[in-house]
Write an enzyme that holds these catalytic residues in place. Structure first.
Site, PDB file in Angstrom:
ATOM      1  N   ASP A   1       0.816  -1.202   0.000  1.00 56.53           N
ATOM      2  CA  ASP A   1       0.000   0.000   0.000  1.00 56.53           C
ATOM      3  C   ASP A   1       0.861   1.267   0.000  1.00 56.53           C
ATOM      4  O   ASP A   1       2.090   1.202   0.110  1.00 56.53           O
ATOM      5  CB  ASP A   1      -1.000  -0.012   1.165  1.00 56.53           C
ATOM      6  CG  ASP A   1      -0.341   0.009   2.530  1.00 56.53           C
ATOM      7  OD1 ASP A   1       0.569   0.821   2.726  1.00 56.53           O
ATOM      8  OD2 ASP A   1      -0.730  -0.783   3.407  1.00 56.53           O
ATOM      9  N   LEU A   2       0.212   2.404  -0.107  1.00 54.35           N
ATOM     10  CA  LEU A   2       0.884   3.696  -0.271  1.00 54.35           C
ATOM     11  C   LEU A   2       2.004   3.921   0.736  1.00 54.35           C
ATOM     12  O   LEU A   2       3.114   4.312   0.370  1.00 54.35           O
ATOM     13  CB  LEU A   2      -0.149   4.826  -0.158  1.00 54.35           C
ATOM     14  CG  LEU A   2       0.391   6.262  -0.216  1.00 54.35           C
ATOM     15  CD1 LEU A   2       0.907   6.584  -1.609  1.00 54.35           C
ATOM     16  CD2 LEU A   2      -0.696   7.260   0.197  1.00 54.35           C
TER      17      LEU A   2
END
Length: 261
Positions: free
Chosen positions: A110-111
Protein backbone atom coordinates in the site's frame (compact mmCIF):
# COMPACT_ATOMS: atom_id res chain seq x y z
CA UNK A 1 -16.54 -40.99 -25.84
CA UNK A 2 -15.64 -37.58 -24.42
CA UNK A 3 -14.43 -34.90 -26.80
CA UNK A 4 -10.69 -34.41 -26.93
CA UNK A 5 -9.26 -31.20 -25.48
CA UNK A 6 -8.59 -28.72 -28.31
CA UNK A 7 -4.89 -28.19 -29.05
CA UNK A 8 -3.06 -25.12 -27.76
CA UNK A 9 -3.52 -22.99 -24.65
CA UNK A 10 -6.38 -20.88 -23.33
CA UNK A 11 -6.42 -17.40 -24.86
CA UNK A 12 -6.03 -15.71 -21.45
CA UNK A 13 -2.91 -17.75 -20.72
CA UNK A 14 -1.43 -16.77 -24.10
CA UNK A 15 -2.15 -13.09 -23.45
CA UNK A 16 -0.57 -13.38 -20.00
CA UNK A 17 2.53 -15.10 -21.39
CA UNK A 18 2.93 -12.22 -23.85
CA UNK A 19 3.18 -9.86 -20.87
CA UNK A 20 -0.08 -8.10 -21.69
CA UNK A 21 -1.68 -8.64 -18.28
CA UNK A 22 -2.25 -11.21 -15.57
CA UNK A 23 -4.46 -14.15 -16.57
CA UNK A 24 -7.44 -12.74 -14.67
CA UNK A 25 -6.99 -9.31 -16.26
CA UNK A 26 -6.56 -10.97 -19.66
CA UNK A 27 -9.93 -12.70 -19.24
CA UNK A 28 -11.54 -9.29 -18.68
CA UNK A 29 -9.86 -7.95 -21.83
CA UNK A 30 -11.34 -10.83 -23.80
CA UNK A 31 -14.81 -10.40 -22.27
CA UNK A 32 -14.69 -6.70 -23.20
CA UNK A 33 -14.46 -7.67 -26.88
CA UNK A 34 -10.99 -6.24 -27.35
CA UNK A 35 -9.49 -9.45 -28.79
CA UNK A 36 -9.83 -11.03 -32.22
CA UNK A 37 -8.63 -14.48 -33.30
CA UNK A 38 -8.13 -14.97 -37.04
CA UNK A 39 -10.14 -11.82 -37.68
CA UNK A 40 -13.12 -12.84 -35.56
CA UNK A 41 -13.92 -10.94 -32.34
CA UNK A 42 -14.21 -13.15 -29.25
CA UNK A 43 -15.84 -12.47 -25.90
CA UNK A 44 -15.26 -15.77 -24.09
CA UNK A 45 -11.90 -16.77 -22.58
CA UNK A 46 -12.92 -20.43 -22.98
CA UNK A 47 -11.00 -20.73 -26.23
CA UNK A 48 -7.76 -22.54 -27.00
CA UNK A 49 -5.35 -21.03 -29.51
CA UNK A 50 -2.07 -22.16 -31.07
CA UNK A 51 0.92 -20.43 -32.66
CA UNK A 52 -0.87 -20.72 -36.01
CA UNK A 53 -3.68 -18.38 -34.89
CA UNK A 54 -3.51 -14.65 -35.62
CA UNK A 55 -4.37 -12.72 -32.47
CA UNK A 56 -4.93 -8.99 -32.11
CA UNK A 57 -5.68 -6.85 -29.06
CA UNK A 58 -7.26 -3.44 -29.66
CA UNK A 59 -6.51 -3.91 -33.35
CA UNK A 60 -2.79 -4.54 -32.84
CA UNK A 61 -1.09 -7.93 -33.40
CA UNK A 62 -0.19 -9.67 -30.16
CA UNK A 63 3.55 -9.46 -29.56
CA UNK A 64 5.54 -12.67 -29.42
CA UNK A 65 6.05 -13.93 -25.88
CA UNK A 66 9.11 -12.45 -24.22
CA UNK A 67 11.35 -14.67 -22.12
CA UNK A 68 9.96 -14.70 -18.56
CA UNK A 69 11.87 -12.40 -16.21
CA UNK A 70 11.60 -11.41 -12.55
CA UNK A 71 12.97 -8.44 -10.62
CA UNK A 72 13.38 -7.36 -7.01
CA UNK A 73 12.28 -3.77 -6.42
CA UNK A 74 12.70 -1.75 -3.23
CA UNK A 75 9.46 0.23 -3.15
CA UNK A 76 9.77 3.52 -1.30
CA UNK A 77 6.88 4.78 0.83
CA UNK A 78 4.60 7.25 -0.95
CA UNK A 79 4.10 5.33 -4.20
CA UNK A 80 0.94 3.44 -5.19
CA UNK A 81 1.22 0.03 -6.84
CA UNK A 82 -0.99 0.77 -9.85
CA UNK A 83 -0.46 1.76 -13.48
CA UNK A 84 -2.53 4.94 -13.02
CA UNK A 85 -3.96 6.62 -9.96
CA UNK A 86 -7.27 8.47 -10.03
CA UNK A 87 -6.03 10.77 -7.27
CA UNK A 88 -2.93 11.76 -9.23
CA UNK A 89 -0.48 10.17 -6.80
CA UNK A 90 2.91 8.92 -7.95
CA UNK A 91 3.02 5.28 -9.00
CA UNK A 92 5.59 2.53 -8.76
CA UNK A 93 5.62 2.04 -12.52
CA UNK A 94 6.27 5.70 -13.30
CA UNK A 95 9.35 5.57 -11.06
CA UNK A 96 11.05 2.49 -12.54
CA UNK A 97 14.25 2.84 -14.60
CA UNK A 98 13.61 3.88 -18.21
CA UNK A 99 15.20 0.72 -19.62
CA UNK A 100 12.71 -1.56 -17.82
CA UNK A 101 10.26 -3.45 -20.07
CA UNK A 102 6.54 -3.45 -19.31
CA UNK A 103 6.12 -5.26 -15.98
CA UNK A 104 3.42 -6.24 -13.51
CA UNK A 105 3.69 -6.36 -9.74
CA UNK A 106 3.31 -9.58 -7.78
CA UNK A 107 0.70 -8.51 -5.26
CA UNK A 108 0.87 -4.99 -3.87
CA UNK A 109 2.25 -2.83 -1.13
CA UNK A 110 0.00 0.00 0.00
CA UNK A 111 0.88 3.70 -0.27
CA UNK A 112 2.70 3.98 3.06
CA UNK A 113 4.35 0.56 3.00
CA UNK A 114 7.84 0.01 1.65
CA UNK A 115 10.30 -2.74 0.91
CA UNK A 116 10.38 -5.76 -1.37
CA UNK A 117 8.02 -5.80 -4.34
CA UNK A 118 8.46 -8.47 -7.02
CA UNK A 119 8.00 -7.40 -10.64
CA UNK A 120 7.62 -9.64 -13.69
CA UNK A 121 6.95 -9.36 -17.41
CA UNK A 122 5.09 -12.68 -17.41
CA UNK A 123 1.46 -13.01 -16.32
CA UNK A 124 1.80 -16.73 -15.70
CA UNK A 125 4.67 -16.19 -13.24
CA UNK A 126 2.64 -13.44 -11.53
CA UNK A 127 -0.28 -15.83 -11.12
CA UNK A 128 1.91 -18.62 -9.79
CA UNK A 129 3.57 -16.35 -7.24
CA UNK A 130 0.24 -14.98 -6.00
CA UNK A 131 -1.61 -18.28 -5.64
CA UNK A 132 -2.59 -18.89 -1.98
CA UNK A 133 -1.73 -22.55 -2.48
CA UNK A 134 1.97 -21.71 -2.75
CA UNK A 135 1.86 -20.62 0.89
CA UNK A 136 5.02 -18.55 0.62
CA UNK A 137 5.89 -16.58 3.72
CA UNK A 138 5.94 -12.79 3.50
CA UNK A 139 8.14 -11.30 6.21
CA UNK A 140 7.92 -7.70 7.45
CA UNK A 141 9.73 -5.40 9.84
CA UNK A 142 7.04 -3.43 11.64
CA UNK A 143 7.41 -0.30 13.80
CA UNK A 144 4.66 0.21 16.34
CA UNK A 145 3.86 3.28 18.39
CA UNK A 146 3.94 2.69 22.12
CA UNK A 147 5.38 0.01 24.38
CA UNK A 148 3.65 -3.27 23.51
CA UNK A 149 4.30 -6.47 25.42
CA UNK A 150 4.69 -9.90 23.87
CA UNK A 151 1.32 -11.03 25.22
CA UNK A 152 -0.43 -8.27 23.22
CA UNK A 153 0.23 -10.25 20.03
CA UNK A 154 -1.46 -13.48 21.15
CA UNK A 155 -4.79 -12.77 19.34
CA UNK A 156 -2.84 -12.26 16.08
CA UNK A 157 -0.89 -15.47 16.61
CA UNK A 158 -4.15 -17.38 16.97
CA UNK A 159 -5.84 -15.65 14.02
CA UNK A 160 -8.67 -13.16 14.27
CA UNK A 161 -11.57 -11.65 12.33
CA UNK A 162 -11.78 -7.89 11.80
CA UNK A 163 -14.95 -6.37 10.34
CA UNK A 164 -15.88 -9.69 8.75
CA UNK A 165 -12.42 -10.35 7.28
CA UNK A 166 -10.66 -13.43 8.65
CA UNK A 167 -6.89 -13.18 9.11
CA UNK A 168 -4.85 -16.35 9.44
CA UNK A 169 -2.43 -16.76 12.37
CA UNK A 170 0.71 -14.62 12.11
CA UNK A 171 4.18 -15.35 13.45
CA UNK A 172 5.27 -12.32 15.50
CA UNK A 173 8.48 -11.59 17.38
CA UNK A 174 8.84 -8.48 19.53
CA UNK A 175 12.38 -7.34 18.75
CA UNK A 176 13.21 -4.15 20.64
CA UNK A 177 11.98 -0.89 22.09
CA UNK A 178 13.32 2.29 20.50
CA UNK A 179 12.17 5.44 22.25
CA UNK A 180 8.43 5.88 21.79
CA UNK A 181 8.26 2.98 19.31
CA UNK A 182 8.79 -0.76 19.26
CA UNK A 183 10.02 -2.97 16.41
CA UNK A 184 8.55 -6.38 15.62
CA UNK A 185 9.06 -9.00 12.91
CA UNK A 186 5.82 -10.29 11.41
CA UNK A 187 5.45 -13.24 9.03
CA UNK A 188 2.28 -14.30 7.22
CA UNK A 189 1.27 -16.46 4.27
CA UNK A 190 -1.63 -14.59 2.69
CA UNK A 191 -1.07 -10.86 2.59
CA UNK A 192 -4.60 -9.45 2.34
CA UNK A 193 -5.15 -5.73 1.80
CA UNK A 194 -3.60 -3.76 4.73
CA UNK A 195 -3.67 -6.98 6.76
CA UNK A 196 -0.94 -6.16 9.28
CA UNK A 197 -2.14 -2.61 9.90
CA UNK A 198 -5.76 -3.67 10.44
CA UNK A 199 -4.85 -6.65 12.61
CA UNK A 200 -2.61 -4.47 14.80
CA UNK A 201 -5.36 -1.86 15.12
CA UNK A 202 -7.69 -4.61 16.35
CA UNK A 203 -5.41 -5.08 19.39
CA UNK A 204 -5.00 -1.30 19.90
CA UNK A 205 -1.57 -1.00 18.27
CA UNK A 206 -0.67 1.56 15.58
CA UNK A 207 1.77 0.77 12.77
CA UNK A 208 3.84 3.80 11.77
CA UNK A 209 6.30 2.03 9.50
CA UNK A 210 6.03 -1.23 7.57
CA UNK A 211 8.88 -2.71 5.54
CA UNK A 212 8.61 -6.02 3.65
CA UNK A 213 11.98 -7.78 3.80
CA UNK A 214 11.20 -11.04 1.99
CA UNK A 215 8.66 -12.83 -0.19
CA UNK A 216 9.18 -16.58 -0.14
CA UNK A 217 12.83 -17.26 -1.06
CA UNK A 218 13.37 -13.76 -2.45
CA UNK A 219 14.95 -11.24 -0.07
CA UNK A 220 15.33 -7.46 -0.05
CA UNK A 221 18.86 -7.67 1.28
CA UNK A 222 20.89 -4.48 0.83
CA UNK A 223 18.85 -3.21 -2.13
CA UNK A 224 18.44 0.55 -1.76
CA UNK A 225 15.08 2.34 -1.93
CA UNK A 226 14.01 2.82 -5.56
CA UNK A 227 16.55 0.30 -6.89
CA UNK A 228 15.78 -2.70 -9.10
CA UNK A 229 17.70 -5.97 -9.38
CA UNK A 230 16.94 -8.76 -11.86
CA UNK A 231 16.84 -12.33 -10.59
CA UNK A 232 18.82 -14.89 -12.57
CA UNK A 233 16.75 -17.19 -14.76
CA UNK A 234 18.17 -20.32 -13.17
CA UNK A 235 16.98 -19.14 -9.75
CA UNK A 236 13.51 -18.36 -11.10
CA UNK A 237 13.19 -21.84 -12.58
CA UNK A 238 14.50 -23.62 -9.47
CA UNK A 239 12.54 -21.63 -6.88
CA UNK A 240 9.23 -21.64 -8.75
CA UNK A 241 9.42 -25.30 -9.74
CA UNK A 242 8.47 -24.38 -13.29
CA UNK A 243 7.57 -26.87 -15.98
CA UNK A 244 10.34 -28.51 -18.01
CA UNK A 245 9.26 -26.53 -21.10
CA UNK A 246 9.93 -23.23 -19.31
CA UNK A 247 12.30 -21.18 -21.45
CA UNK A 248 14.19 -18.69 -19.30
CA UNK A 249 15.57 -15.40 -20.50
CA UNK A 250 19.18 -15.63 -21.59
CA UNK A 251 21.66 -14.60 -18.94
CA UNK A 252 23.09 -11.14 -19.66
CA UNK A 253 26.54 -11.35 -21.18
CA UNK A 254 29.31 -9.98 -19.02
CA UNK A 255 31.51 -7.38 -20.62
CA UNK A 256 35.11 -8.60 -20.94
CA UNK A 257 37.42 -6.96 -18.46
CA UNK A 258 40.61 -5.49 -19.77
CA UNK A 259 43.78 -6.36 -18.00
CA UNK A 260 45.93 -3.53 -16.89
CA UNK A 261 49.42 -3.59 -18.24
Amino acid sequence: MADKTPPGDRIAKVLARAGLASRREAEKIVEAGRVTVNGEPITSPALNVTDADAITVDGKPLAAPEPPRLWLYHKPAGLVTTERDEKGRETVFANLPEDMPRVMSVGRLDLNSEGLLLLTNDGEIKRRLELPSTGWVRKYRVRLHGTPEDKDFEPLRKGLTVEGVKYQPMTITLDRQQGANAWATVSLREGKNREIRRAMEAVSLTVNRLLRVSYGPFRLGELKAGAVEEIKSRIIRDQLGLDPDFKPAPEPKKKPTRRRR
